[in-house]
Write a protein that holds these residues in place. Structure first.
Motif, PDB file in Angstrom:
ATOM      1  N   GLU A 108       0.822  -1.228   0.000  1.00 17.91           N
ATOM      2  CA  GLU A 108       0.000   0.000   0.000  1.00 17.91           C
ATOM      3  C   GLU A 108       0.855   1.276   0.000  1.00 17.91           C
ATOM      4  O   GLU A 108       0.369   2.378  -0.220  1.00 17.91           O
ATOM      5  CB  GLU A 108      -0.984   0.010   1.180  1.00 17.91           C
ATOM      6  CG  GLU A 108      -0.357   0.045   2.562  1.00 17.91           C
ATOM      7  CD  GLU A 108      -0.103  -1.353   3.124  1.00 17.91           C
ATOM      8  OE1 GLU A 108       0.320  -2.217   2.322  1.00 17.91           O
ATOM      9  OE2 GLU A 108      -0.292  -1.557   4.337  1.00 17.91           O
ATOM     10  N   PHE A 109       2.177   1.111   0.238  1.00 15.64           N
ATOM     11  CA  PHE A 109       3.039   2.305   0.243  1.00 15.64           C
ATOM     12  C   PHE A 109       3.997   2.311  -0.947  1.00 15.64           C
ATOM     13  O   PHE A 109       4.859   3.184  -1.058  1.00 15.64           O
ATOM     14  CB  PHE A 109       3.850   2.372   1.547  1.00 15.64           C
ATOM     15  CG  PHE A 109       3.016   2.324   2.797  1.00 15.64           C
ATOM     16  CD1 PHE A 109       3.258   1.379   3.792  1.00 15.64           C
ATOM     17  CD2 PHE A 109       1.963   3.233   2.977  1.00 15.64           C
ATOM     18  CE1 PHE A 109       2.479   1.345   4.949  1.00 15.64           C
ATOM     19  CE2 PHE A 109       1.193   3.198   4.130  1.00 15.64           C
ATOM     20  CZ  PHE A 109       1.446   2.253   5.114  1.00 15.64           C
ATOM     21  N   CYS A 121      -4.895  15.994  -0.914  1.00 10.43           N
ATOM     22  CA  CYS A 121      -5.010  15.374   0.418  1.00 10.43           C
ATOM     23  C   CYS A 121      -3.838  14.408   0.627  1.00 10.43           C
ATOM     24  O   CYS A 121      -3.575  13.529  -0.198  1.00 10.43           O
ATOM     25  CB  CYS A 121      -6.331  14.607   0.505  1.00 10.43           C
ATOM     26  SG  CYS A 121      -6.362  13.499   1.927  1.00 10.43           S
ATOM     27  N   LYS A 132      -3.445  12.617   3.528  1.00 12.26           N
ATOM     28  CA  LYS A 132      -3.802  11.646   4.573  1.00 12.26           C
ATOM     29  C   LYS A 132      -3.389  10.249   4.081  1.00 12.26           C
ATOM     30  O   LYS A 132      -3.479   9.968   2.872  1.00 12.26           O
ATOM     31  CB  LYS A 132      -5.328  11.703   4.810  1.00 12.26           C
ATOM     32  CG  LYS A 132      -5.730  11.422   6.256  1.00 12.26           C
ATOM     33  CD  LYS A 132      -7.153  11.746   6.616  1.00 12.26           C
ATOM     34  CE  LYS A 132      -7.575  10.991   7.903  1.00 12.26           C
ATOM     35  NZ  LYS A 132      -6.491  10.385   8.684  1.00 12.26           N
ATOM     36  N   GLU A 133      -2.933   9.380   4.992  1.00  9.72           N
ATOM     37  CA  GLU A 133      -2.484   8.011   4.689  1.00  9.72           C
ATOM     38  C   GLU A 133      -1.180   8.019   3.879  1.00  9.72           C
ATOM     39  O   GLU A 133      -0.648   6.949   3.576  1.00  9.72           O
ATOM     40  CB  GLU A 133      -3.559   7.223   3.922  1.00  9.72           C
ATOM     41  CG  GLU A 133      -4.812   6.963   4.752  1.00  9.72           C
ATOM     42  CD  GLU A 133      -5.892   6.269   3.921  1.00  9.72           C
ATOM     43  OE1 GLU A 133      -5.571   5.821   2.805  1.00  9.72           O
ATOM     44  OE2 GLU A 133      -7.016   6.215   4.399  1.00  9.72           O
ATOM     45  N   LEU A 134      -0.663   9.176   3.509  1.00  7.37           N
ATOM     46  CA  LEU A 134       0.612   9.203   2.772  1.00  7.37           C
ATOM     47  C   LEU A 134       1.750   9.481   3.740  1.00  7.37           C
ATOM     48  O   LEU A 134       2.830   8.923   3.644  1.00  7.37           O
ATOM     49  CB  LEU A 134       0.574  10.258   1.654  1.00  7.37           C
ATOM     50  CG  LEU A 134      -0.596  10.193   0.669  1.00  7.37           C
ATOM     51  CD1 LEU A 134      -0.419  11.224  -0.453  1.00  7.37           C
ATOM     52  CD2 LEU A 134      -0.728   8.794   0.062  1.00  7.37           C
TER      53      LEU A 134
END
Lengths: 161, 161, 161, 161, 161, 161
Positions: free
Chosen positions: C122-123, C140, C142-144
């Motif tokens: 996922e990364f 956005c 977020k989650e990064l």
């Protein structure tokens, strides 16, 4: 009316394949999944069994159908009034194979356009070959193939083993 | 106590494999060389012969042992209280294959960590396949496989030829 | 006691970096995050600001610390009694750069071992560069990047813009 | 009505770009060429000059238009009712960059679909950068850029030199 | 007198092979096409048939000849007073395979030099394997293999099918 | 008389460059090292300094000379009666860049042939950029650049630092 063909062996169909089918169904008016009959390669599932598995998992998509075919892919496309082929890309290895194949198809029929989609992240490591190995060794194939066909794959893996 | 597993076919073990074993033995407390029993692939050496060749060349390392295994690698690791797998990387082709395999193993067992080492420069072009071809064609395999097993490989190559 | 160094620019630290730190902290006894001071490259954050951001996000890991360093990486490792360096691998491009860097480091200090981990799925598409671009264009993140530092990155992006 | 966006720097447009535009115009109902305004990169041509050059060469295609845009690409697409982006692929290097960019765009807007076409064989080695270098060094750029804009590129190359 | 050897399977010779032969014949004084006898691989054409097809298409080049050989390539080169081997490169996959093969040959005979040429653009997607598939499926192989041998390939494809 | 040109920046010449020069001098009758004057890139050494360093290290080769040049490489080759260019290949990244460059050169002058050699194993990780970084950070550059010019590189690195 834009008709796109998505060709492959699909032995068996994986969640990676289904991801491409679902996304392609939103880009093109009609999608035909084409199961290649390859006399030189005996798979785990027969061609008819593969077509049946695909029929079951594409039910949610009313603009998607499935057929098996033999001979040249560009001829199959012509018989179905399609000049766009869809292929999924997961890795550099895929890219080089697909580059050569699409150039050969362009040579055979200059009207045929090959369009590529990158496989979604969570399916980028999937291949029918890897899934069959996991199934034969008794590993869990949940989330790797569509839920509807998990039992079919495990049953076939047992026969194979 | 950090136990790492180094899985492979090792048909036969090469100086590239031994290089990874030697370096890993300095990073981890214990290293287990795991020889995969693959029913679909008949090698030049039987699995037992491969285990014997490995035993002879790992003698200098007191924290390294060898076992054969069948079935899922992640299960073999669990049975040996190991959550770290070591793999060697020589080329882009290796990298892509290993990326997909490590992601599938992570899917099967999220606790398993795959750790990679680049093969040392002087061994980066070695593969068991290339060495077997050189041996079958009567070429010199010195510095390609550990000295202790050169005769075994040449004898087997003659039978094979 | 196995001490591993995880070097990089970390301008800023991303969830991809944190993923490697978290997994490495389970494989090695101690992990030191080394922030490289590179006189030739002016980043978005100063080196001290980067060290501070990292300090905040590594709190949950009691065996992980952070320092900045300049000069040769192999010297920094020697000063911290470490002979193992960790690097993350996302793509073929990473692989080739890392292969050359690890061979140069091996040349400068034969005792240094570079160990690689594949970035979690996922990364695998994250890079500090891409995240800074998204932040500068008001996207956005977020989650990064870790939640604790989202505001810092957006504030810096505004200054930058 | 399927609207596809073909984004890039186009500094200047090459025959490779025009090849993708021409083929895309047969697959999608409408194609919008989007010229990215990138504050960090000063090109050979200004953004307005690039838009003008593109306008001249897309005249034969009645379903193709051109606009410049700044900020996030996914926002530009939303403002033009498009959820399909087209990108050309020439090499492994392109593939990896595009894989990471398409995954980031998918993160920013899950409805956006990136569709790729392999650049036609005869244009697969072209890049705006290489063409500018040839022009600056006085080489022949015929067949590299559309005939209509050869003089514009040579004139600009002289200013640049 | 510079003698270069161009080794391969040539099952059958393609326009990509002939392109390399033609260009090499201008760089070296003498070129010997070496057809490898590989006991482990049964091809579409026998080795003698392949040598005959090559003889017919190299007639225009007075400094090019053809022979079949078995065993180690470096020995074949030594028997023909050649220390330069030519290989064509089409893709990243070719590059990695050739890098490993040339390093192994260098190991076996340090005097042997491998020299590479990039396949010309219009032939970069050709491979004997792809051409055989097209022929077996009844596709047009014009411009893929030299005109003189098209009938031979189509006749053999029918037998094969 | 076969004249081959070996073009590059050589800022500075490395043992990898010298390896290619030495091997090429055995394959071709005459080798001309061409130092490119690139107005857009300011190096560590001036072009004249680079030519001087090369003169010192090519003394053992009586069929090798050096010149600087500006403008198109294909023109420089024509002025020196050469239609063969030599380039070294270390990695996949090199391969793709060289493939595109050689195709552009072929476009500019169809008579020019680019011939490639794989860098020898022990130099495959060397680049002028990496060596300059090691020198600037005070690392040991023995075996990375020819012995005759080590002091020149370290002195320049100090100025640079």
């Amino acid at each position: 009316m834009k008709v796109a063909v998505y060709p492959g062996s699909f032995d068996p169909i994986t969640n990676g394949h289904l991801d491409i089918i679902s996304r392609a169904s939103k880009v093109f008016d009609k999608v035909i999944v084409g199961v290649l009959i390859n006399p030189e390669k005996k798979g785990m599932f027969s061609v008819d069994e593969r077509v049946d598995l695909i029929k079951r998992v594409i039910k949610p998509f009313n603009n998607v159908s499935v057929q098996s075919f033999s001979g040249l892919l560009v001829n199959f496309m012509e018989n179905n009034d399609s000049n766009v082929m869809i292929r999924g890309l997961r890795s550099v290895g895929d890219f080089e194979y697909e580059l050569q194949t699409s150039l050969m198809n362009k040579k055979l029929n200059p009207n045929v356009e090959t369009v590529f989609m990158m496989t979604s992240l969570e399916f980028s490591f999937l291949s029918s070959t890897a899934i069959k190995q996991v199934a034969v060794f008794g590993g869990c194939i949940k989330e790797l193939v569509p839920d509807e066909i998990i039992d079919d794959v495990l049953r076939k893996a047992k026969e194979f083993n």
